[in-house]
Design a protein around this motif. Structure first.
Motif, short mmCIF file in Angstrom:
data_model
loop_
_atom_site.label_atom_id
_atom_site.label_comp_id
_atom_site.label_asym_id
_atom_site.label_seq_id
_atom_site.Cartn_x
_atom_site.Cartn_y
_atom_site.Cartn_z
N SER A 22 0.86 -1.18 0.00
CA SER A 22 0.00 0.00 0.00
C SER A 22 0.90 1.23 0.00
O SER A 22 2.01 1.20 0.53
CB SER A 22 -0.94 -0.01 1.20
N GLY A 23 0.41 2.27 -0.60
CA GLY A 23 1.23 3.48 -0.73
C GLY A 23 2.25 3.31 -1.83
O GLY A 23 2.13 2.45 -2.69
N LYS A 24 3.28 4.15 -1.78
CA LYS A 24 4.34 4.10 -2.78
C LYS A 24 5.56 3.40 -2.20
O LYS A 24 6.11 3.84 -1.20
CB LYS A 24 4.75 5.52 -3.20
N PRO A 25 6.00 2.32 -2.85
CA PRO A 25 7.25 1.70 -2.40
C PRO A 25 8.44 2.54 -2.85
O PRO A 25 8.33 3.34 -3.77
CB PRO A 25 7.24 0.34 -3.09
N LEU A 26 9.57 2.34 -2.20
CA LEU A 26 10.80 3.05 -2.55
C LEU A 26 11.86 2.01 -2.83
O LEU A 26 12.05 1.07 -2.05
CB LEU A 26 11.24 3.95 -1.39
N PHE A 27 12.57 2.16 -3.95
CA PHE A 27 13.69 1.30 -4.28
C PHE A 27 14.81 2.17 -4.79
O PHE A 27 14.61 2.97 -5.70
CB PHE A 27 13.30 0.26 -5.33
N SER A 47 5.13 -0.74 2.46
CA SER A 47 4.16 -1.04 3.52
C SER A 47 3.16 -2.07 2.99
O SER A 47 2.78 -2.02 1.82
CB SER A 47 3.42 0.23 3.94
N THR A 48 2.76 -2.98 3.86
CA THR A 48 1.86 -4.05 3.45
C THR A 48 1.01 -4.51 4.64
O THR A 48 1.36 -4.26 5.79
CB THR A 48 2.66 -5.24 2.88
N LEU A 49 -0.08 -5.18 4.33
CA LEU A 49 -0.90 -5.81 5.36
C LEU A 49 -0.40 -7.21 5.66
O LEU A 49 -0.81 -7.83 6.62
CB LEU A 49 -2.36 -5.86 4.92
N GLU A 50 0.50 -7.74 4.81
CA GLU A 50 1.01 -9.09 4.94
C GLU A 50 2.22 -9.14 5.87
O GLU A 50 2.90 -8.15 6.06
CB GLU A 50 1.39 -9.63 3.56
N VAL A 51 2.49 -10.33 6.39
CA VAL A 51 3.68 -10.56 7.21
C VAL A 51 4.60 -11.50 6.44
O VAL A 51 4.18 -12.60 6.05
CB VAL A 51 3.29 -11.19 8.58
N VAL A 62 12.07 -6.85 -7.64
CA VAL A 62 11.41 -5.56 -7.74
C VAL A 62 11.08 -5.31 -9.20
O VAL A 62 11.95 -5.42 -10.06
CB VAL A 62 12.33 -4.43 -7.21
N SER A 63 9.81 -5.05 -9.48
CA SER A 63 9.37 -4.74 -10.84
C SER A 63 9.08 -3.26 -10.92
O SER A 63 8.26 -2.74 -10.16
CB SER A 63 8.12 -5.53 -11.19
N GLY A 64 9.74 -2.59 -11.84
CA GLY A 64 9.54 -1.15 -12.02
C GLY A 64 8.40 -0.87 -12.98
O GLY A 64 7.91 -1.76 -13.68
N ALA A 65 7.97 0.37 -13.02
CA ALA A 65 6.89 0.78 -13.91
C ALA A 65 7.28 0.61 -15.38
O ALA A 65 6.44 0.43 -16.24
CB ALA A 65 6.51 2.23 -13.64
N ASN A 66 8.58 0.64 -15.66
CA ASN A 66 9.06 0.49 -17.04
C ASN A 66 9.18 -0.98 -17.45
O ASN A 66 9.61 -1.28 -18.56
CB ASN A 66 10.41 1.19 -17.20
N GLY A 67 8.83 -1.91 -16.56
CA GLY A 67 8.88 -3.34 -16.88
C GLY A 67 10.18 -4.02 -16.51
O GLY A 67 10.28 -5.24 -16.57
N ARG A 68 11.18 -3.27 -16.12
CA ARG A 68 12.45 -3.88 -15.72
C ARG A 68 12.32 -4.52 -14.34
O ARG A 68 11.59 -4.02 -13.49
CB ARG A 68 13.57 -2.84 -15.69
N GLN A 69 13.03 -5.62 -14.16
CA GLN A 69 13.01 -6.33 -12.89
C GLN A 69 14.42 -6.44 -12.33
O GLN A 69 15.38 -6.60 -13.09
CB GLN A 69 12.41 -7.73 -13.08
#
Length: 115
Positions: A22-27, A47-51, A62-69
């Protein structure tokens, strides 16, 4: 890591589990030279609801908006360091949330990969 240092895209041949955030992740990655050797530090915050599982050496894709992983961590040491903090949520009904900060330090920390 050595394949990535040579310019090869790393193929991830393992099962992967998606984590809803949730929210914006940072990498981000930072690099420097230490005693004449390359050193790179990757930081992933979300941030996440998961553990996430504890007591296991995890790797992250990590998958970016440009499709790179990018792969952070692997089966060999140095494993990522995982820190977390919990927030109870507000009385108005916000969910309790867990914020993770993953830090990885290696010669090359963020490895371009394909899943």
């Amino acid at each position: 890591m050595l394949q990535s240092l040579c310019g090869i895209t790393v193929a991830v041949i393992a099962s992967a589990v998606s984590v809803e955030f949730s929210g914006k992740p940072l990498f981000k990655t930072e690099g420097s030279k230490v005693n004449g050797s390359r050193q790179e530090k990757s930081i992933l915050e979300f941030s996440t609801l998961e553990v996430l599982p504890e007591g296991e050496n995890l790797a992250f894709i990590v998958s970016g908006a440009n499709g790179r992983q990018y792969l952070i961590g692997s089966r060999e040491p140095r494993f990522p360091v995982i820190n977390y903090s919990d927030t109870a949520g507000s009385p108005s009904g916000d969910a309790a949330i867990r914020t993770y900060k993953i830090t990885h330090l290696a010669q090359k920390s963020a490895l371009p990969c394909i899943l």
